[in-house]
Design an enzyme around this catalytic site. Structure first.
Site, mmCIF file in Angstrom:
data_model
loop_
_atom_site.group_PDB
_atom_site.id
_atom_site.type_symbol
_atom_site.label_atom_id
_atom_site.label_comp_id
_atom_site.label_asym_id
_atom_site.label_seq_id
_atom_site.Cartn_x
_atom_site.Cartn_y
_atom_site.Cartn_z
ATOM 1 C CE LYS A 87 -36.857 -62.291 -117.480
ATOM 2 N NZ LYS A 87 -36.616 -60.930 -117.910
ATOM 3 C CG ASP A 115 -31.367 -68.931 -119.050
ATOM 4 O OD1 ASP A 115 -32.361 -68.768 -118.306
ATOM 5 O OD2 ASP A 115 -30.701 -67.987 -119.513
ATOM 6 C CE1 TYR A 172 -29.718 -59.880 -122.772
ATOM 7 C CE2 TYR A 172 -31.212 -60.968 -121.256
ATOM 8 C CZ TYR A 172 -30.381 -59.913 -121.576
ATOM 9 O OH TYR A 172 -30.217 -58.879 -120.676
HETATM 10 N N1 PMP Z 1 -31.878 -65.620 -119.121
HETATM 11 C C1 PMP Z 1 -32.931 -65.402 -119.908
HETATM 12 C C2 PMP Z 1 -33.412 -66.516 -120.784
HETATM 13 C C3 PMP Z 1 -33.577 -64.171 -119.898
HETATM 14 O O1 PMP Z 1 -34.610 -63.968 -120.713
HETATM 15 C C4 PMP Z 1 -33.108 -63.160 -119.026
HETATM 16 C C5 PMP Z 1 -33.774 -61.796 -118.928
HETATM 17 N N2 PMP Z 1 -34.652 -61.455 -119.900
HETATM 18 C C6 PMP Z 1 -32.001 -63.435 -118.234
HETATM 19 C C7 PMP Z 1 -31.422 -64.677 -118.291
HETATM 20 C C8 PMP Z 1 -31.435 -62.396 -117.328
HETATM 21 O O2 PMP Z 1 -32.228 -62.184 -116.216
HETATM 22 P P1 PMP Z 1 -32.109 -60.802 -115.417
HETATM 23 O O3 PMP Z 1 -32.672 -59.742 -116.300
HETATM 24 O O4 PMP Z 1 -32.897 -61.040 -114.171
HETATM 25 O O5 PMP Z 1 -30.659 -60.596 -115.151
#
Ligand code: PMP
Length: 430
Positions: free
Chosen positions: A266, A239, A158
């Site tokens: 985050k 990421d 994700y």
């Molecule tokens: N990358 C990872 C690993 C995530 O866990 C998330 C959100 N849970 C995101 C990207 C996306 O971030 P956002 O919800 O701020 O768009």
């Protein structure tokens, strides 16, 4: 194995709903204007989500007056707990100076400096409004810099609302040409990459898969990816939207493996809307017109004063290396205690994670890749979630925990006791 879980779950729904008439009424009202009654799908659970009235420290209070110990920590964005004074003060002070400048200001430089000092792979950084946006920008930057098209991703990963590679994610996926790889399987990764005709622009990886179930990269896996990228000319993107909390410099500092680009999000702006991507100066130069860069990076709110001020306060006043290291240890401790409770149970339950984040799975484990979770018992997972909520513990319905700094030893004891009691109650009723 068949359990009589459906009846238990129906009874849990009934008890839950009976105690929350105000949340129920607000859910019905919300559904008329918000599809599903919310504006963030991950917040939905059955029979309806409670609505929060206020939050303080490690606690949430819903509109029906129920109090919960918040072990979800807003999926990591709430790392600081619910009332971090220095962030509130910085945000108020920023608002006193005015906003919507439509111009550059000072706090964005300070926040960029703090981010670049912390993450060893980040020479330069750009801010976005979310982790999703940060990942999309990083992927396009990689495609631009390499002149290649394909994006290598891990099955089940994700990386945001438009970059979900698990079940059902396809419909909304940003339309890149993807090469799908198996997590924690270096042989599989190398075979797939070596099979390409050097057309992969970037390999993007979560150093611990978050949404897929807190599945950490095994020792050597990240270093192996680094080698594979060096061999094939693909850029390596970490990421670290989730894992940036694992030390002052995220998992890259902990593991010593440096990506070419990193994405963040985050908690880093103290809970304000945030995303960032950064990395090697020669790559980020693509956004620098003074160095011949051809790319523009839009975003009305990229340097919004609330986020910039909140981020500076969080990083300079609250999130020292010692604080993050201590949180990591506290998380490792709690996960070990959770594992002990689950191992004693006759139910198929296990836990995986790293530091202050873990997920309770309804499979026996171990979970080394998303494929190991395919047979998870969804009813058991949901029932356990409801039992914990009933005992005043809030976590994600999928079993995910992201501990905040406001969580104390007493809260951890309460969590372990509530878990043990919930598991026993389910076992006894099966
Ligand atoms: N990358 C990872 C690993 C995530 O866990 C998330 C959100 N849970 C995101 C990207 C996306 O971030 P956002 O919800 O701020 O768009």
């Amino acid at each position: 194995m068949t359990y009589r879980l459906d009846a238990q779950l129906a009874a849990a729904y009934e008890r839950y709903a009976a105690k929350r008439p105000h949340s129920q009424a607000l859910f019905d009202q919300a559904c008329r204007v918000l599809p599903g009654g919310s504006t963030r799908s991950v917040l939905d659970f059955s029979p309806f989500s409670f609505r929060v009235a206020r939050a303080e420290g490690s606690r949430l209070v819903d509109v029906d007056g129920h109090e919960y110990v918040d072990f979800l920590g807003d999926y990591s964005a709430g790392l600081l707990g619910h009332d971090p004074g220095p962030v509130a003060a910085a945000v108020h002070a920023a608002l006193d100076r005015g906003w919507s400048f439509g111009a550059t200001h000072v706090d964005e430089i300070r926040l960029a400096e703090l981010v670049c000092q912390r993450y060893p792979s980040i020479d330069q950084v750009r801010f976005t409004n979310s982790g999703t946006e940060a990942n999309l920008m990083a992927l396009q930057l990689a495609r631009h810099c390499t002149g290649r098209d394909r994006i290598a991703v891990f099955d089940g990963a994700y990386h945001g609302g438009l970059l979900y590679f698990g079940h059902g994610g396809e419909a909304l996926q940003a339309p890149f040409d993807y090469l799908r790889l198996p997590y924690n399987d270096l042989h599989g990764v190398c075979a797939a990459l070596d099979d390409t005709v050097d057309d992969v622009a970037a390999l993007i990886v979560e150093p611990m898969m978050g949404a897929a179930g807190c599945i950490p990269a095994e020792p050597g896996f990240l270093a192996g990816l680094r080698d594979a990228c060096d061999r094939t000319g693909a850029l390596l993107i970490f990421d670290e939207v989730m894992t940036s909390r694992m030390s002052a410099g995220g998992v890259q500092l902990r593991s010593g493996v440096l990506p070419d680009l990193t994405t963040l999000g985050k908690f880093l702006a103290g809970g304000m809307t945030f995303g960032a991507f950064g990395g090697r100066a020669d790559l980020m130069a693509a956004f620098d017109p003074h160095r011949g860069g051809e790319l523009t990076h839009g975003g009305t709110f990229n340097n919004n004063v609330v986020t910039m001020a909140g981020g500076v306060a969080a990083l300079s006043e609250l999130l020292s290396a010692d604080v993050l290291d201590a949180l990591f240890v506290r998380g490792e401790d709690l996960r070990a205690r959770v594992a002990t409770v689950l191992e004693r149970s006759t139910l198929p339950l296990s836990v995986s994670g790293m530091g202050s984040m873990f997920t309770i799975h309804s499979v026996r484990g171990p979970a080394r890749s998303p494929a190991d979770l395919v047979g998870a018992d969804q009813a058991l997972k949901e029932l356990l979630f409801h039992h914990l909520v009933e005992r005043g513990i809030f976590l994600a319905a999928r079993g995910f925990v992201a501990m905040s700094l406001a969580i104390g030893d007493d809260d951890c004891d309460v969590f372990v006791d509530a878990l043990a009691d919930s598991v026993t109650t389910i076992e006894t009723a099966v």
